[in-house]
Design a protein around this motif. Structure first.
Motif, short mmCIF file in Angstrom:
data_model
loop_
_atom_site.label_atom_id
_atom_site.label_comp_id
_atom_site.label_asym_id
_atom_site.label_seq_id
_atom_site.Cartn_x
_atom_site.Cartn_y
_atom_site.Cartn_z
N LYS A 263 0.73 -1.05 -0.35
CA LYS A 263 0.31 0.30 0.55
C LYS A 263 0.49 1.35 0.28
O LYS A 263 0.57 2.42 0.39
CB LYS A 263 -0.51 0.07 1.01
N MET A 264 1.60 0.87 -0.51
CA MET A 264 2.66 2.50 -1.31
C MET A 264 3.11 2.66 -2.08
O MET A 264 2.00 1.42 -3.09
CB MET A 264 4.03 2.37 -0.08
N GLY A 265 3.54 4.09 -2.90
CA GLY A 265 3.00 3.98 -4.45
C GLY A 265 5.34 4.30 -4.64
O GLY A 265 5.54 4.63 -3.71
N ASN B 84 4.00 7.35 0.60
CA ASN B 84 2.84 6.38 0.25
C ASN B 84 1.82 8.44 1.33
O ASN B 84 2.52 9.20 1.87
CB ASN B 84 1.70 6.01 1.08
#
Length: 153
Positions: free
Chosen positions: A50-52, A80
């Motif tokens: 759930k990071m970018g 994030n």
């Protein structure tokens, strides 16, 4: 001419054998994965946690366009927005450290994944920001460890 060729070959030899070594506050994971596979696995692990991927950079492609062949080298900036907003509320100065970078380097035996821990990256801002920055950095340490383990696994 022989001297120039000798210098160029010596430089190339040192580049092809260069690798990241462990140092304080760094995590260095050597893998047998091919460079491109490790880059792809890092990106997948970033998303799964759930990071970018915010940035990507590396000299390899531009050097090749200039006729210089380098081992694979990619810096992948990861963050994030939830952490960005949270950290910005604690320290405007600390946000210069975002995104936190993962570094993939090609080696003779595969590729290496390395990064500075978020706790190290944000350490200079702890006194100004207070204990909540330490908590955020600790959470990010766990996330980056999970990304690295998944990518290297």
């Amino acid at each position: 001419m022989r001297i120039i060729l000798s210098v160029v070959l010596s430089l190339w030899a040192s580049l092809s054998l260069a690798d990241v070594t462990a140092r304080e506050g760094w995590v260095v994971i050597e893998t047998r994965k091919p460079f491109d596979q490790l880059v792809d696995d890092v990106k997948a692990a970033v998303s799964a946690n759930k990071m970018g991927v915010v940035t990507q950079a590396g000299p390899t492609g531009a050097a090749k366009a200039r006729g210089i062949i380098l081992p694979g080298n990619r810096v992948i900036g990861v963050f994030n927005n939830v952490y960005a907003v949270r950290i910005l509320a604690l320290s405007t100065a600390a946000m210069i450290e975002a995104p936190i970078r993962l570094y993939v380097t090609e080696t003779d035996d595969g590729a290496t994944l390395s990064y500075k821990t978020p706790s190290l990256v944000f350490a200079p801002y702890m006194a100004e920001a207070g204990p909540d920055l330490g908590l955020a950095a600790s959470e990010l340490d766990a996330i980056f460890r999970a990304i690295a383990e998944a990518a290297a696994g």
